[in-house]
Design a protein around this motif. Structure first.
Motif, PDB file in Angstrom:
ATOM      1  N   TRP B  69       0.827  -1.209   0.000  1.00  0.00           N
ATOM      2  CA  TRP B  69       0.000   0.000   0.000  1.00  0.00           C
ATOM      3  C   TRP B  69       0.866   1.266   0.000  1.00  0.00           C
ATOM      4  CZ3 TRP B  69      -0.606   3.743   3.957  1.00  0.00           C
ATOM      5  CH2 TRP B  69      -1.635   4.655   3.741  1.00  0.00           C
ATOM      6  N   LEU B  70       1.984   1.220   0.713  1.00  0.00           N
ATOM      7  CA  LEU B  70       2.897   2.379   0.773  1.00  0.00           C
ATOM      8  C   LEU B  70       3.653   2.590  -0.541  1.00  0.00           C
ATOM      9  CD1 LEU B  70       4.634   2.073   4.280  1.00  0.00           C
ATOM     10  CD2 LEU B  70       3.202   3.968   3.502  1.00  0.00           C
ATOM     11  N   PHE B  71       3.830   1.497  -1.307  1.00  0.00           N
ATOM     12  CA  PHE B  71       4.650   1.552  -2.518  1.00  0.00           C
ATOM     13  C   PHE B  71       4.021   2.489  -3.547  1.00  0.00           C
ATOM     14  CE2 PHE B  71       5.768   0.012  -6.780  1.00  0.00           C
ATOM     15  CZ  PHE B  71       7.141   0.040  -6.703  1.00  0.00           C
ATOM     16  N   ARG B  72       4.821   3.434  -4.040  1.00  0.00           N
ATOM     17  CA  ARG B  72       4.360   4.352  -5.094  1.00  0.00           C
ATOM     18  C   ARG B  72       5.113   4.025  -6.370  1.00  0.00           C
ATOM     19  NH1 ARG B  72       0.919   4.492  -2.540  1.00  0.00           N
ATOM     20  NH2 ARG B  72       0.052   5.971  -1.073  1.00  0.00           N
ATOM     21  N   LYS B  73       4.358   3.736  -7.448  1.00  0.00           N
ATOM     22  CA  LYS B  73       5.022   3.249  -8.662  1.00  0.00           C
ATOM     23  C   LYS B  73       5.893   4.300  -9.336  1.00  0.00           C
ATOM     24  CE  LYS B  73       0.951   3.545 -11.861  1.00  0.00           C
ATOM     25  NZ  LYS B  73       0.699   4.922 -11.812  1.00  0.00           N
ATOM     26  N   ASP B  74       5.649   5.576  -9.056  1.00  0.00           N
ATOM     27  CA  ASP B  74       6.446   6.624  -9.687  1.00  0.00           C
ATOM     28  C   ASP B  74       7.522   7.197  -8.764  1.00  0.00           C
ATOM     29  OD1 ASP B  74       4.852   6.403 -11.949  1.00  0.00           O
ATOM     30  OD2 ASP B  74       3.363   7.768 -11.106  1.00  0.00           O
ATOM     31  N   LYS B  75       7.541   6.725  -7.536  1.00  0.00           N
ATOM     32  CA  LYS B  75       8.525   7.248  -6.575  1.00  0.00           C
ATOM     33  C   LYS B  75       9.879   6.603  -6.858  1.00  0.00           C
ATOM     34  CE  LYS B  75       9.662   9.178  -2.564  1.00  0.00           C
ATOM     35  NZ  LYS B  75       9.507  10.527  -2.127  1.00  0.00           N
TER      36      LYS B  75
END
Lengths: 207, 254
Positions: B69-75
């Protein structure tokens, strides 16, 4: 005994949070020492019997499981402490001069223990350990999720530095615990008060 | 796999090794729990390792969900300058350096299977002809140390598109020539910095760092960066991994 209404010195939320915190902190510190041992920052490691989890995977499993209890408990305590006025009443006013004066008295064993109010040294210690707790959580998040929380990592001066912050905040808490436990041993009547709340053990002919 | 017919340098057979590690882990976990129980809760029964084990695994799965849930694909992971590279870069594996596998490079083929359209194996030359991307990023080990290195290779997303992978599948798994195996979730596989690295420090991958092909995924802990990759597969069933199956957190995102 005069019929004085005995108000608990330690409110129920303080006592519940305190004992949950004892368990959570012991779990976090012991498992954390195990994790530290996998890649020590300094020239020493912690003896295996003082670690929790047996191997690195176990240490981490414990650390990341207990952290939820610690965080939930800490968050509740902080919010309750601010909203109820607990922090304001117990920890303030506080001045460096008062801390210096009380510390001087304490070191000469001239500081009487008051059961109804914290002296300036106690106030500074409790605020200090709260600050260490906040630092522990924030530096811990930086180590756990350095990519997702990159802003936090930058605030701590990078990943490697955040590890040191985490270590020293832990050391601060452990140093506090040592002093805290010694104080309880010196003034043992404070212990039951943290369990059952305690009342006006002080000669209470005044209301 | 290219080293199929070669005698192994590792003395124990994989099954024996696995059993030994599991036994060791079990013993240590119980030992640790008992000591912990004594220190923590002398009145409570925390002696039953299986019960506590179950709770710890459940909490670990909960942590997987939180991390996904914390994972951001563009981060993007932070990138560094050439002069910040850690030299010498550290060797790290589940075996000592003298057990790094010998791989028959001329006969090397990357096998592809699972939920993909094109299952033909890939030669190194074919892989080298695909678009490449480089990065200078920090590899963070679960032990706590970290090191900055330079890698270059095929973005995994590009490769998955080339083989017609089902990008809605859940996992990409890896089997390695050193008997290591691991897997990552699809969201991480599609991250722009996740690459199938062919080069380290502007040179073909050296044996110590996973020649001829390794995964470089700067949004995961080091043990997710499988080295000496021999086969890649796309699946909806969690393939687990060498360390994951022993108790390291499965998602292990950073």
């Amino acid at each position: 005994m005069p019929a004085v209404r005995r108000r608990a010195f330690h409110a129920l939320p303080v006592r519940v949070c305190h004992w949950i915190n004892v368990l959570a902190m012991v779990g976090m510190v012991m498992s954390g020492w195990g994790i530290y041992n996998a890649s020590p920052l300094f020239n020493f490691t912690f003896p295996l019997p003082l670690t929790l989890g047996g191997w690195l995977g176990g240490n981490i499993a414990w650390h990341l499981a207990v952290m939820w209890a610690l965080a939930a408990n800490g968050l509740f305590y902080l919010i309750w402490g601010v909203v109820s006025g607990h922090f304001r009443q117990r920890f303030f006013p506080l001045s460096p001069r008062a801390v210096g004066r009380d510390l001087g008295l304490a070191l000469r064993f001239r500081l009487p223990h008051q059961l109804t109010e914290y002296n300036a040294v106690q106030k500074a210690m409790y605020l200090g350990v709260l600050l260490c707790g906040v630092l522990l959580v924030l530096s811990g998040l930086s180590i756990w999720k350095p990519v997702q929380f990159s802003g936090l990592v930058a605030l701590f001066g990078g990943f490697d530095f955040a590890r040191y912050v985490h270590f020293f905040a832990m050391s601060g808490v452990v140093a506090f615990v040592v002093i805290h436990v010694v104080m309880v041993l010196l003034v043992p009547k404070t212990l039951p008060r943290m369990i059952i709340g305690g009342g006006g053990e002080e000669p209470s002919n005044e209301r | 796999m290219s080293d199929k017919n070669k005698p192994s340098k590792i003395i124990l057979e994989p099954d024996q090794r696995k059993q030994l590690v599991n036994l060791e882990r079990r013993f240590l976990l119980r030992g640790g729990l008992t000591l912990g129980a004594v220190a923590m809760l002398s009145g409570c029964n925390l002696q039953d390792g299986d019960e506590v084990d179950r709770v710890l695994w459940a909490m670990s799965h909960w942590n997987d969900r939180v991390q996904a849930w914390l994972f951001r694909k563009d981060k993007l992971a932070q990138t560094y300058r050439e002069d910040q590279i850690t030299r010498p870069f550290r060797f790290n594996a589940f075996y000592p350096e003298y057990n790094v596998p010998d791989i028959d490079i001329p006969n090397y083929r990357l096998e592809v299977s699972g939920k993909v359209d094109k299952k033909a194996p890939w030669t190194l030359e074919q892989l080298q002809r695909l678009p490449q991307a480089g990065q200078i990023t920090r590899l963070i080990c679960i032990e706590g140390w970290s090191a900055i290195g330079q890698w270059r290779g095929i973005p995994l997303k590009t490769f998955l598109q080339h083989i017609g992978a089902d990008l809605t599948a859940k996992y990409v798994g890896f089997k390695c020539d050193d008997r290591y195996y691991s897997s990552i979730d699809m969201a991480t596989a599609l991250h722009p910095q996740t690459i199938l690295a062919l080069e380290f420090d502007h040179k073909p991958l050296p044996p110590d760092f996973g020649y001829p092909l390794r995964l470089r995924v700067p949004t995961k802990l080091g043990f997710k960066n499988a080295k000496h990759i021999a086969a890649l597969f796309v699946t909806d069933q969690n393939p687990g991994g060498y360390w994951e199956d022993q108790g390291y957190n499965d998602f292990s995102g950073i």
